[in-house]
Write a protein that holds these residues in place. Structure first.
Motif, PDB file in Angstrom:
ATOM      1  N   UNK A 105       0.843  -1.189   0.000  1.00  0.00           N
ATOM      2  CA  UNK A 105       0.000   0.000   0.000  1.00  0.00           C
ATOM      3  C   UNK A 105       0.885   1.247   0.000  1.00  0.00           C
ATOM      4  N   UNK A 106       0.368   2.381  -0.473  1.00  0.00           N
ATOM      5  CA  UNK A 106       1.145   3.631  -0.442  1.00  0.00           C
ATOM      6  C   UNK A 106       1.636   3.981   0.960  1.00  0.00           C
ATOM      7  N   UNK A 107       0.822   3.680   1.987  1.00  0.00           N
ATOM      8  CA  UNK A 107       1.224   4.005   3.363  1.00  0.00           C
ATOM      9  C   UNK A 107       2.406   3.150   3.801  1.00  0.00           C
ATOM     10  N   UNK A 108       2.362   1.856   3.449  1.00  0.00           N
ATOM     11  CA  UNK A 108       3.474   0.963   3.807  1.00  0.00           C
ATOM     12  C   UNK A 108       4.748   1.372   3.075  1.00  0.00           C
ATOM     13  N   UNK A 109       4.594   1.734   1.805  1.00  0.00           N
ATOM     14  CA  UNK A 109       5.764   2.174   1.023  1.00  0.00           C
ATOM     15  C   UNK A 109       6.368   3.438   1.632  1.00  0.00           C
ATOM     16  N   UNK A 110       5.525   4.326   2.119  1.00  0.00           N
ATOM     17  CA  UNK A 110       5.989   5.579   2.713  1.00  0.00           C
ATOM     18  C   UNK A 110       6.829   5.316   3.960  1.00  0.00           C
ATOM     19  N   UNK A 115      13.725   2.280   0.089  1.00  0.00           N
ATOM     20  CA  UNK A 115      13.079   2.585  -1.185  1.00  0.00           C
ATOM     21  C   UNK A 115      13.698   3.813  -1.830  1.00  0.00           C
ATOM     22  N   UNK A 116      13.371   4.002  -3.093  1.00  0.00           N
ATOM     23  CA  UNK A 116      13.819   5.203  -3.801  1.00  0.00           C
ATOM     24  C   UNK A 116      13.248   6.448  -3.133  1.00  0.00           C
ATOM     25  N   UNK A 117      12.005   6.365  -2.673  1.00  0.00           N
ATOM     26  CA  UNK A 117      11.385   7.502  -2.006  1.00  0.00           C
ATOM     27  C   UNK A 117      12.170   7.905  -0.768  1.00  0.00           C
ATOM     28  N   UNK A 118      12.571   6.918   0.038  1.00  0.00           N
ATOM     29  CA  UNK A 118      13.349   7.210   1.246  1.00  0.00           C
ATOM     30  C   UNK A 118      14.696   7.822   0.890  1.00  0.00           C
ATOM     31  N   UNK A 123      18.288  12.579   0.831  1.00  0.00           N
ATOM     32  CA  UNK A 123      19.237  13.408   0.090  1.00  0.00           C
ATOM     33  C   UNK A 123      18.599  14.666  -0.483  1.00  0.00           C
ATOM     34  N   UNK A 124      17.333  14.924  -0.076  1.00  0.00           N
ATOM     35  CA  UNK A 124      16.640  16.155  -0.497  1.00  0.00           C
ATOM     36  C   UNK A 124      16.677  16.322  -2.020  1.00  0.00           C
ATOM     37  N   UNK A 125      16.198  15.300  -2.698  1.00  0.00           N
ATOM     38  CA  UNK A 125      16.177  15.313  -4.150  1.00  0.00           C
ATOM     39  C   UNK A 125      14.752  15.454  -4.650  1.00  0.00           C
ATOM     40  N   UNK A 126      14.622  15.916  -5.909  1.00  0.00           N
ATOM     41  CA  UNK A 126      13.303  16.020  -6.537  1.00  0.00           C
ATOM     42  C   UNK A 126      12.387  16.945  -5.770  1.00  0.00           C
TER      43      UNK A 126
END
Length: 236
Positions: A105-110, A115-118, A123-126
């Motif tokens: 789920x999006x919440x679990x991924x968060x 992950x790439x998101x983490x 690194x304060x990217x994007x």
């Protein structure tokens, strides 16, 4: 014709290959093992008219016969099947319908840290990059003058007190020096009244004799048919 080009198909493969007509069907099966993965003894070979027209011409069922015995022609199809499909592993590497899919789920991924998101957050990217301290600069306005490189000119070096020197325009545009930005006019003076040779802080904008180059704003420059000033040697 000593060889023939045949299409070879099996439930999981398709290719075009050239075979010597003198080899036996048994030898052909050994070669097909590396293509289809089926052992020679488990293969059922059928010669068809073509890939698009799979009309059966002959069963290649006599291992002792030469391939030429069955009169294959270029472009014909050899269809290879397994005598016992249950043992052939057919489709196990191409049918993904039975593969269990990983879902999150999006919440679990968060919440995950691998992950790439983490990584982007850390690194304060994007979209996690800090906002720019300064708004994007606007394109420079079009020049309000008609000063072009090569024009003869007079330059007011005194701020209106009468010290005017002549020269030739050698540069028009923005520079890497100066904190206020904007456009500068580079002038090669007729006399050694300049501050440089056309370069400033290691960046060259034009080339002239030392102390004959200078940069001024456009409002200090008057373009016209100004002859070169003659230097009085006796005054020097």
């Amino acid at each position: 014709m000593s060889s023939v080009k045949l299409h070879v198909s099996s439930p999981d493969t398709f290719s075009e290959r050239s075979y010597d007509l003198s080899i036996t069907i048994e030898q052909l099966k050994r070669k097909l093992e590396t293509v289809t993965g089926f052992p020679p003894g488990a293969q059922l070979l059928t010669l068809c008219r073509s890939e698009s027209d799979q009309t059966v011409i002959r069963q290649l069922d006599d291992d002792t016969k030469a391939l030429a015995f069955y009169s294959p022609e270029n472009g014909m199809l050899v269809k290879v099947l397994h005598k016992d499909p249950a043992k052939s592993m057919t489709g196990q590497y191409t049918d993904v319908s039975q593969v269990e899919k990983f879902e999150i789920t999006p919440e679990e991924y968060e919440r995950r840290q691998d992950t790439v998101l983490a990584y982007k957050k850390a690194h304060k990217m994007g979209r996690f990059a800090p906002a720019a301290e300064h708004p994007p600069s606007t394109p420079p306005a079009a020049p309000s003058h008609h000063i072009v490189v090569g024009s003869r000119c007079e330059v007011d070096l005194s701020g209106g007190e009468g010290l005017v020197k002549r020269g030739t325009v050698r540069f028009v545009g923005s520079t890497q020096f100066g904190k206020t930005g904007g456009e500068w006019i580079g002038v090669e003076y007729d006399e050694p009244v300049g501050k440089n040779d056309g370069s400033v802080e290691g960046v060259r904008y034009f080339t002239c004799t030392p102390k004959h180059g200078g940069f001024v704003r456009a409002d200090k420059v008057k373009v016209g048919d100004f002859p070169e000033e003659l230097i009085d040697v006796e005054e020097m």
